[in-house]
Design a protein around this motif. Structure first.
Motif, PDB file in Angstrom:
ATOM      1  N   VAL A  99     -18.628 -23.075 -71.837  1.00 40.84           N
ATOM      2  CA  VAL A  99     -17.966 -23.955 -70.875  1.00 40.84           C
ATOM      3  C   VAL A  99     -16.510 -24.114 -71.292  1.00 40.84           C
ATOM      4  O   VAL A  99     -16.213 -24.279 -72.475  1.00 40.84           O
ATOM      5  CB  VAL A  99     -18.674 -25.334 -70.822  1.00 40.84           C
ATOM      6  N   GLN A 100     -15.612 -24.062 -70.319  1.00 37.87           N
ATOM      7  CA  GLN A 100     -14.174 -24.198 -70.583  1.00 37.87           C
ATOM      8  C   GLN A 100     -13.767 -25.665 -70.397  1.00 37.87           C
ATOM      9  O   GLN A 100     -13.901 -26.205 -69.308  1.00 37.87           O
ATOM     10  CB  GLN A 100     -13.358 -23.338 -69.607  1.00 37.87           C
ATOM     11  N   VAL A 101     -13.297 -26.303 -71.452  1.00 36.20           N
ATOM     12  CA  VAL A 101     -12.771 -27.660 -71.331  1.00 36.20           C
ATOM     13  C   VAL A 101     -11.305 -27.521 -70.964  1.00 36.20           C
ATOM     14  O   VAL A 101     -10.508 -26.969 -71.708  1.00 36.20           O
ATOM     15  CB  VAL A 101     -12.936 -28.457 -72.650  1.00 36.20           C
ATOM     16  N   GLN A 102     -10.950 -28.011 -69.757  1.00 36.14           N
ATOM     17  CA  GLN A 102      -9.601 -27.800 -69.227  1.00 36.14           C
ATOM     18  C   GLN A 102      -8.668 -28.957 -69.530  1.00 36.14           C
ATOM     19  O   GLN A 102      -7.484 -28.769 -69.740  1.00 36.14           O
ATOM     20  CB  GLN A 102      -9.667 -27.587 -67.714  1.00 36.14           C
ATOM     21  N   MET A 103      -9.143 -30.160 -69.524  1.00 38.51           N
ATOM     22  CA  MET A 103      -8.265 -31.302 -69.696  1.00 38.51           C
ATOM     23  C   MET A 103      -8.951 -32.324 -70.588  1.00 38.51           C
ATOM     24  O   MET A 103     -10.112 -32.661 -70.388  1.00 38.51           O
ATOM     25  CB  MET A 103      -7.988 -31.936 -68.324  1.00 38.51           C
ATOM     26  N   GLU A 117     -15.296 -26.657 -66.847  1.00 38.19           N
ATOM     27  CA  GLU A 117     -15.782 -25.735 -65.829  1.00 38.19           C
ATOM     28  C   GLU A 117     -16.587 -24.654 -66.521  1.00 38.19           C
ATOM     29  O   GLU A 117     -16.237 -24.194 -67.607  1.00 38.19           O
ATOM     30  CB  GLU A 117     -14.590 -25.112 -65.109  1.00 38.19           C
ATOM     31  N   GLY A 118     -17.673 -24.269 -65.876  1.00 43.02           N
ATOM     32  CA  GLY A 118     -18.490 -23.207 -66.438  1.00 43.02           C
ATOM     33  C   GLY A 118     -19.639 -22.853 -65.524  1.00 43.02           C
ATOM     34  O   GLY A 118     -19.803 -23.430 -64.443  1.00 43.02           O
ATOM     35  N   ASP A 119     -20.433 -21.910 -65.973  1.00 44.97           N
ATOM     36  CA  ASP A 119     -21.631 -21.518 -65.253  1.00 44.97           C
ATOM     37  C   ASP A 119     -22.494 -22.762 -65.035  1.00 44.97           C
ATOM     38  O   ASP A 119     -22.561 -23.650 -65.886  1.00 44.97           O
ATOM     39  CB  ASP A 119     -22.395 -20.470 -66.085  1.00 44.97           C
ATOM     40  N   PHE A 120     -23.160 -22.825 -63.900  1.00 49.72           N
ATOM     41  CA  PHE A 120     -23.936 -24.002 -63.513  1.00 49.72           C
ATOM     42  C   PHE A 120     -24.900 -24.436 -64.621  1.00 49.72           C
ATOM     43  O   PHE A 120     -24.885 -25.572 -65.084  1.00 49.72           O
ATOM     44  CB  PHE A 120     -24.705 -23.710 -62.216  1.00 49.72           C
ATOM     45  N   PHE A 121     -25.728 -23.516 -65.090  1.00 48.19           N
ATOM     46  CA  PHE A 121     -26.730 -23.860 -66.092  1.00 48.19           C
ATOM     47  C   PHE A 121     -26.105 -24.087 -67.470  1.00 48.19           C
ATOM     48  O   PHE A 121     -26.571 -24.922 -68.246  1.00 48.19           O
ATOM     49  CB  PHE A 121     -27.827 -22.798 -66.135  1.00 48.19           C
ATOM     50  N   ALA A 122     -25.039 -23.358 -67.784  1.00 45.54           N
ATOM     51  CA  ALA A 122     -24.347 -23.569 -69.059  1.00 45.54           C
ATOM     52  C   ALA A 122     -23.742 -24.971 -69.095  1.00 45.54           C
ATOM     53  O   ALA A 122     -23.789 -25.653 -70.126  1.00 45.54           O
ATOM     54  CB  ALA A 122     -23.270 -22.509 -69.265  1.00 45.54           C
ATOM     55  N   ALA A 123     -23.163 -25.408 -67.976  1.00 50.48           N
ATOM     56  CA  ALA A 123     -22.578 -26.743 -67.916  1.00 50.48           C
ATOM     57  C   ALA A 123     -23.658 -27.815 -68.075  1.00 50.48           C
ATOM     58  O   ALA A 123     -23.454 -28.822 -68.759  1.00 50.48           O
ATOM     59  CB  ALA A 123     -21.825 -26.936 -66.599  1.00 50.48           C
ATOM     60  N   LEU A 124     -24.816 -27.591 -67.466  1.00 53.96           N
ATOM     61  CA  LEU A 124     -25.910 -28.547 -67.618  1.00 53.96           C
ATOM     62  C   LEU A 124     -26.415 -28.593 -69.061  1.00 53.96           C
ATOM     63  O   LEU A 124     -26.714 -29.663 -69.595  1.00 53.96           O
ATOM     64  CB  LEU A 124     -27.051 -28.206 -66.658  1.00 53.96           C
ATOM     65  N   ARG A 125     -26.512 -27.422 -69.706  1.00 54.31           N
ATOM     66  CA  ARG A 125     -26.920 -27.383 -71.116  1.00 54.31           C
ATOM     67  C   ARG A 125     -25.905 -28.115 -71.987  1.00 54.31           C
ATOM     68  O   ARG A 125     -26.265 -28.833 -72.914  1.00 54.31           O
ATOM     69  CB  ARG A 125     -27.086 -25.934 -71.589  1.00 54.31           C
ATOM     70  N   TRP A 126     -24.621 -27.938 -71.669  1.00 54.81           N
ATOM     71  CA  TRP A 126     -23.555 -28.608 -72.413  1.00 54.81           C
ATOM     72  C   TRP A 126     -23.679 -30.126 -72.292  1.00 54.81           C
ATOM     73  O   TRP A 126     -23.585 -30.844 -73.289  1.00 54.81           O
ATOM     74  CB  TRP A 126     -22.191 -28.121 -71.905  1.00 54.81           C
ATOM     75  N   THR A 150     -20.350 -21.504 -60.315  1.00 61.12           N
ATOM     76  CA  THR A 150     -19.506 -22.288 -61.214  1.00 61.12           C
ATOM     77  C   THR A 150     -19.613 -23.770 -60.877  1.00 61.12           C
ATOM     78  O   THR A 150     -19.628 -24.166 -59.721  1.00 61.12           O
ATOM     79  CB  THR A 150     -18.043 -21.828 -61.095  1.00 61.12           C
ATOM     80  N   LEU A 151     -19.663 -24.572 -61.919  1.00 61.86           N
ATOM     81  CA  LEU A 151     -19.762 -26.019 -61.765  1.00 61.86           C
ATOM     82  C   LEU A 151     -18.546 -26.652 -62.428  1.00 61.86           C
ATOM     83  O   LEU A 151     -18.238 -26.347 -63.583  1.00 61.86           O
ATOM     84  CB  LEU A 151     -21.048 -26.535 -62.428  1.00 61.86           C
ATOM     85  N   GLU A 152     -17.849 -27.511 -61.707  1.00 59.42           N
ATOM     86  CA  GLU A 152     -16.749 -28.290 -62.272  1.00 59.42           C
ATOM     87  C   GLU A 152     -17.291 -29.662 -62.632  1.00 59.42           C
ATOM     88  O   GLU A 152     -17.991 -30.288 -61.844  1.00 59.42           O
ATOM     89  CB  GLU A 152     -15.606 -28.432 -61.268  1.00 59.42           C
ATOM     90  N   VAL A 153     -16.940 -30.120 -63.801  1.00 55.01           N
ATOM     91  CA  VAL A 153     -17.449 -31.411 -64.290  1.00 55.01           C
ATOM     92  C   VAL A 153     -16.268 -32.262 -64.714  1.00 55.01           C
ATOM     93  O   VAL A 153     -15.393 -31.800 -65.439  1.00 55.01           O
ATOM     94  CB  VAL A 153     -18.419 -31.214 -65.492  1.00 55.01           C
ATOM     95  N   GLU A 154     -16.251 -33.497 -64.282  1.00 55.83           N
ATOM     96  CA  GLU A 154     -15.283 -34.490 -64.755  1.00 55.83           C
ATOM     97  C   GLU A 154     -16.098 -35.630 -65.334  1.00 55.83           C
ATOM     98  O   GLU A 154     -17.019 -36.118 -64.699  1.00 55.83           O
ATOM     99  CB  GLU A 154     -14.403 -34.991 -63.606  1.00 55.83           C
ATOM    100  N   LEU A 155     -15.757 -36.035 -66.552  1.00 56.96           N
ATOM    101  CA  LEU A 155     -16.513 -37.107 -67.169  1.00 56.96           C
ATOM    102  C   LEU A 155     -15.632 -37.954 -68.059  1.00 56.96           C
ATOM    103  O   LEU A 155     -14.574 -37.525 -68.489  1.00 56.96           O
ATOM    104  CB  LEU A 155     -17.713 -36.558 -67.941  1.00 56.96           C
ATOM    105  N   VAL A 156     -16.084 -39.144 -68.306  1.00 57.09           N
ATOM    106  CA  VAL A 156     -15.424 -40.058 -69.230  1.00 57.09           C
ATOM    107  C   VAL A 156     -16.409 -40.338 -70.367  1.00 57.09           C
ATOM    108  O   VAL A 156     -17.551 -40.738 -70.121  1.00 57.09           O
ATOM    109  CB  VAL A 156     -15.012 -41.378 -68.532  1.00 57.09           C
TER     110      VAL A 156
END
Length: 160
Positions: A99-103, A117-126, A150-156
């Motif tokens: 998974v690529q951490v962009q910010m 951002e990353g592959d859907f299942f890779a992002a869920l595993r992360w 691809t799944l984009e994820v924003e989290l705090v």
């Protein structure tokens, strides 16, 4: 007169010997009290050890479990208290899952804002690995890119 003097000297010597014996008896009494207090402490420690042994019959298993809890708490405490350590953990886990951490932005000392951002299942595993490692996610938004895997994820991430 000479006999009187001899009697006076012998009485004086006896008084001196009695005084020395009295001082020695007094010091022995203090030592005896100290030994009695020490014996009472040893008895209390022995009673506590017996209670502990009864409560934890398999001491090796108890010791391993206790060491595991201590190391987990130490890791969680150091991870939570240090923004840098938390960022490193998040980035390491992201790299392991592809998974690529962009910010990464720090919101004070209490939280980090991340976009990845990353592959859907890779992002869920992360995300699952983050939770397993004790990272507290307070906000999460996930978007699937149009027509892709691809799944984009924003989290705090909240730091404790």
């Amino acid at each position: 007169m000479m006999q009187q003097r001899v009697k006076t000297i012998s009485y004086s010597c006896m008084l001196a010997v009695a005084a020395v014996l009295l001082v020695q008896a007094w010091s022995l009494l203090g030592e005896r009290e100290a030994l009695a207090a020490q014996e009472q402490e040893v008895r209390q420690e022995l009673a506590q050890a017996k209670q502990f042994a009864l409560a934890h019959k398999d001491y090796e298993v108890y010791k391993k479990r206790l060491n595991a809890q201590v190391s987990k708490l130490e890791n969680a405490g150091s991870r939570r208290s240090s923004v840098t350590a938390c960022m490193r953990l998040v980035q390491r886990l992201a790299a392991e899952q592809g998974v690529q951490v962009q910010m990464v932005q720090g919101e004070g000392k209490q939280s980090l804002q991340l976009a990845a951002e990353g592959d859907f299942f890779a992002a869920l595993r992360w995300l699952r690995r983050l939770e397993r490692e004790g990272v507290c996610i307070s906000e999460l938004q996930a978007y699937q890119k149009a027509q892709g895997q691809t799944l984009e994820v924003e989290l705090v991430v909240r730091l404790h």
